[in-house]
Design a protein around this motif. Sequence first.
Motif, short mmCIF file in Angstrom:
data_model
loop_
_atom_site.label_atom_id
_atom_site.label_comp_id
_atom_site.label_asym_id
_atom_site.label_seq_id
_atom_site.Cartn_x
_atom_site.Cartn_y
_atom_site.Cartn_z
N LEU A 157 0.82 -1.20 0.00
CA LEU A 157 0.00 0.00 0.00
C LEU A 157 0.86 1.26 0.00
O LEU A 157 2.02 1.24 0.43
CB LEU A 157 -0.92 0.00 1.22
CG LEU A 157 -1.84 -1.22 1.36
CD1 LEU A 157 -2.66 -1.11 2.63
CD2 LEU A 157 -2.73 -1.37 0.13
N ARG A 158 0.27 2.35 -0.45
CA ARG A 158 1.01 3.61 -0.53
C ARG A 158 1.23 4.21 0.86
O ARG A 158 2.29 4.73 1.14
CB ARG A 158 0.25 4.60 -1.41
CG ARG A 158 0.88 5.99 -1.45
CD ARG A 158 0.26 6.87 -2.50
NE ARG A 158 0.57 6.41 -3.86
CZ ARG A 158 0.17 7.03 -4.96
NH1 ARG A 158 -0.57 8.13 -4.87
NH2 ARG A 158 0.49 6.56 -6.14
N TRP A 159 0.23 4.13 1.71
CA TRP A 159 0.36 4.72 3.05
C TRP A 159 0.06 3.64 4.10
O TRP A 159 -0.99 3.67 4.77
CB TRP A 159 -0.61 5.88 3.23
CG TRP A 159 -0.46 6.94 2.18
CD1 TRP A 159 0.60 7.77 1.98
CD2 TRP A 159 -1.42 7.28 1.16
NE1 TRP A 159 0.38 8.62 0.93
CE2 TRP A 159 -0.87 8.33 0.40
CE3 TRP A 159 -2.69 6.81 0.83
CZ2 TRP A 159 -1.55 8.90 -0.68
CZ3 TRP A 159 -3.37 7.37 -0.24
CH2 TRP A 159 -2.79 8.41 -0.97
N TRP A 204 8.43 -0.03 9.06
CA TRP A 204 8.61 1.15 8.21
C TRP A 204 9.92 1.86 8.55
O TRP A 204 10.65 2.31 7.65
CB TRP A 204 7.42 2.10 8.40
CG TRP A 204 7.43 3.30 7.51
CD1 TRP A 204 6.97 3.41 6.24
CD2 TRP A 204 7.95 4.61 7.86
NE1 TRP A 204 7.16 4.69 5.77
CE2 TRP A 204 7.75 5.44 6.74
CE3 TRP A 204 8.54 5.13 9.01
CZ2 TRP A 204 8.14 6.78 6.74
CZ3 TRP A 204 8.93 6.46 9.00
CH2 TRP A 204 8.73 7.27 7.89
#
Length: 398
Positions: free
Chosen positions: A155-157, A196
């Motif tokens: 996913l992007r975020w 992350w």
Amino acid sequence: MTESTNDPAAPASTPPAVPPTGRTPLPRAKRRVPLWDNARFACIVLVVLGHAIQRLTYDSQIALGLYLLVYAFHMPAFALISGYFSKSDAPTRRQMARILTDIVVPYIIFEGLWTLTKWLVEGRANPNLTQPSWTLWFLLALAIFRLVLRYLALLRWPLLWTVVISISVGYLPNIDSTLSLSRTLGLLPFFTLGWWLKHHGILERLDLLRRRRWWVRALAIATFAVTGWVCWFFVETWQAIDLRLWLFYEDSYADLAGGAWWGGLVRLALMAIALVLSIAFFALIPRGTHRWTHFGQYTMYVYLLHSFVLYPFRESGVLRDLDPTWIWLPLVIVASVLIAVGLATKPVRTVFRPLVEPRPAWLFDDPTLAGREGRRSDPTGSRRPREDPSRQGKRPRA
């Protein structure tokens, strides 16, 4: 987890240096980063402490304030560490097997032990693998974390999505403690944040793995001091709103706040507080190697075994009505540290390794999957050399 420190790459025009012997240079040995072992051990001490003082909280506001402070961040911090050492790549067959040998099989073993213990001591038992006993919920959470991470990484975020998920599940009463799903999804943002940070090399860029500036430590101490004071000074308010239950990330907002719309905002605020306290916690963790650092490699032994040590004291009522608090609370704190140290020692690991780190070759179609590893690791990501290679009876995988 081990870390490597590589020199900057040489310019493309510069040929690589050739050893005088003409042989290919051996790869540089990976170097452990003491910070993570120190942080793991500190986290597991807090886990033991939180469970040890739980009975004191009924009769002591100081103990309750400390309990709330610990629960405000210690499991989010543990989830963050676990995420830091997790990978979102497609797993190999060995890595998939490790989810079974390191998480699922120990969960079944200890769930069976708890069922037997409750039947012998309390005369009742509920042999239900979908309802984890006491501390075992975190094993299921780690398994689910690892399974969903590779999809979140697409996913992007991913961080934003996990925050939305964490807040949203509180509005769904059907997502409960079954398979520890409510707590797992509630803590998912912290696990994802750990991944992350590692994925983007944030800590390395800021040189946070080795250095601790004095003003950062001072700010971290002030953060804990202020938070601890708030937990104690307003303790009656926290009792009235059942803040302890909010910090478990387990119950729905319908149970906690009568289904009020602002339940999600409370969870968001608690997540922000947990993040700030986790940052302060890591800022205070020593960066160097100490005599107790290596205990951080064996946190799963402490996690799975300490509840059996505390169970007689919790259930017998010994930890109730202990007064004065200023004597008994420090004693319980010291005892928690000693329990964590004791359960991480080699004699305990030798005896309980078949339960904590089982390698059931009979479980797999390819029996070598159970022991095909050159290093042991626990589900939080701590890798370490095998203490006795002859125990495995197999040659480490190249």
